[in-house]
Design a protein around this motif. Structure first.
Motif, PDB file in Angstrom:
ATOM      1  N   MET A 184       0.627  -0.923   0.133  1.00 19.33           N
ATOM      2  CA  MET A 184       0.309   0.011  -0.061  1.00 19.33           C
ATOM      3  C   MET A 184       0.793   0.911   0.074  1.00 19.33           C
ATOM      4  SD  MET A 184      -3.438   1.168   2.249  1.00 19.33           S
ATOM      5  CE  MET A 184      -4.161   0.776   0.617  1.00 19.33           C
ATOM      6  N   SER A 185       0.087   2.107  -0.654  1.00 20.13           N
ATOM      7  CA  SER A 185       1.381   3.790  -0.891  1.00 20.13           C
ATOM      8  C   SER A 185       0.947   4.454   0.361  1.00 20.13           C
ATOM      9  CB  SER A 185       0.958   4.294  -2.197  1.00 20.13           C
ATOM     10  OG  SER A 185      -0.733   4.577  -2.563  1.00 20.13           O
ATOM     11  N   THR A 186       2.192   5.291   1.019  1.00 23.37           N
ATOM     12  CA  THR A 186       1.279   6.617   2.064  1.00 23.37           C
ATOM     13  C   THR A 186       0.473   7.362   1.013  1.00 23.37           C
ATOM     14  OG1 THR A 186       4.001   7.916   1.275  1.00 23.37           O
ATOM     15  CG2 THR A 186       3.865   5.860   2.066  1.00 23.37           C
ATOM     16  N   LYS A 187       0.378   8.481   1.722  1.00 25.24           N
ATOM     17  CA  LYS A 187      -0.266   9.647   1.394  1.00 25.24           C
ATOM     18  C   LYS A 187      -0.071  10.763   0.278  1.00 25.24           C
ATOM     19  CE  LYS A 187      -3.683  13.249   4.069  1.00 25.24           C
ATOM     20  NZ  LYS A 187      -3.900  13.544   5.462  1.00 25.24           N
ATOM     21  N   ALA A 188       2.132  10.507   0.390  1.00 20.86           N
ATOM     22  CA  ALA A 188       2.418  11.382  -0.226  1.00 20.86           C
ATOM     23  C   ALA A 188       3.018  11.284  -1.432  1.00 20.86           C
ATOM     24  CB  ALA A 188       3.893  11.745   1.137  1.00 20.86           C
ATOM     25  N   GLU A 189       3.039   9.600  -1.462  1.00 22.78           N
ATOM     26  CA  GLU A 189       3.338   8.962  -2.327  1.00 22.78           C
ATOM     27  C   GLU A 189       2.353   8.703  -3.319  1.00 22.78           C
ATOM     28  OE1 GLU A 189       6.272   5.081  -1.871  1.00 22.78           O
ATOM     29  OE2 GLU A 189       4.205   4.647  -1.017  1.00 22.78           O
ATOM     30  N   ARG A 190       0.572   9.229  -2.424  1.00 23.27           N
ATOM     31  CA  ARG A 190      -0.752   9.222  -3.520  1.00 23.27           C
ATOM     32  C   ARG A 190      -0.807  10.804  -3.709  1.00 23.27           C
ATOM     33  NH1 ARG A 190      -2.741   5.592   0.065  1.00 23.27           N
ATOM     34  NH2 ARG A 190      -3.273   7.948   1.941  1.00 23.27           N
ATOM     35  N   THR A 215      -8.035   8.897  -8.574  1.00 27.72           N
ATOM     36  CA  THR A 215      -8.321   9.163  -6.839  1.00 27.72           C
ATOM     37  C   THR A 215      -6.997   7.348  -6.765  1.00 27.72           C
ATOM     38  OG1 THR A 215     -10.435   8.687  -6.637  1.00 27.72           O
ATOM     39  CG2 THR A 215     -10.112  11.137  -7.229  1.00 27.72           C
ATOM     40  N   GLY A 216      -6.353   8.342  -5.282  1.00 27.20           N
ATOM     41  CA  GLY A 216      -5.878   6.973  -4.703  1.00 27.20           C
ATOM     42  C   GLY A 216      -4.960   6.260  -5.842  1.00 27.20           C
ATOM     43  N   ALA A 217      -5.318   4.990  -6.409  1.00 32.11           N
ATOM     44  CA  ALA A 217      -4.974   4.239  -6.831  1.00 32.11           C
ATOM     45  C   ALA A 217      -4.461   3.937  -7.983  1.00 32.11           C
ATOM     46  CB  ALA A 217      -4.575   2.303  -6.860  1.00 32.11           C
ATOM     47  N   GLN A 218      -5.474   4.954  -8.977  1.00 37.38           N
ATOM     48  CA  GLN A 218      -5.823   5.266  -9.729  1.00 37.38           C
ATOM     49  C   GLN A 218      -5.059   6.431 -10.298  1.00 37.38           C
ATOM     50  OE1 GLN A 218     -10.108   6.299 -10.187  1.00 37.38           O
ATOM     51  NE2 GLN A 218     -10.670   3.709 -10.538  1.00 37.38           N
ATOM     52  N   ALA A 219      -4.683   7.182  -9.354  1.00 36.21           N
ATOM     53  CA  ALA A 219      -3.822   7.953  -9.959  1.00 36.21           C
ATOM     54  C   ALA A 219      -1.857   7.824  -9.677  1.00 36.21           C
ATOM     55  CB  ALA A 219      -3.912   9.473  -9.092  1.00 36.21           C
TER      56      ALA A 219
END
Length: 103
Positions: free
Chosen positions: A1-7, A67-71
């Motif tokens: 899972m990615s971090t908020k900063a990565e998203r 948004t999210g993983a789509q981004a």
């Protein structure tokens, strides 16, 4: 899972790409208007360019509104297109805006 900063970074990359690609599409319209003013294109030809711009800009918007993983996925695609030599072919948004002719 990615971090908020990565998203956040992925969303920023997609937004930067969106702005650059949209500017290129707008430039096409500006060139058509200039050619109309110079007497090279008639109003109907400029109208066709504007409709193609609208279709292309809509497809670009759809690709970039993630948004999210789509981004993160969109950012990954953009990164692959930007790598010299080994990446994917860049998306030609203008070409994607071409009208589909019925046969």
């Amino acid at each position: 899972m990615s971090t908020k900063a990565e998203r956040r970074a992925a969303r920023q990359q997609v937004a930067t790409y969106h702005e650059a690609q949209l500017a290129a599409l707008v430039q096409r319209v500006a060139e058509a208007v200039d050619r109309h003013r110079a007497g090279e294109l008639d109003a109907f030809e400029v109208d066709e360019v504007i409709f193609q711009y609208q279709r292309a800009a809509r497809q670009l918007w759809t690709f970039c509104q993630t948004t999210g993983a789509q981004a993160e996925f969109a950012a990954h695609i953009i990164q692959r297109m930007s790598h010299d030599g080994g990446g994917d072919e860049p998306i030609d948004w203008w070409e994607r805006g071409q009208a589909h002719r019925r046969r």
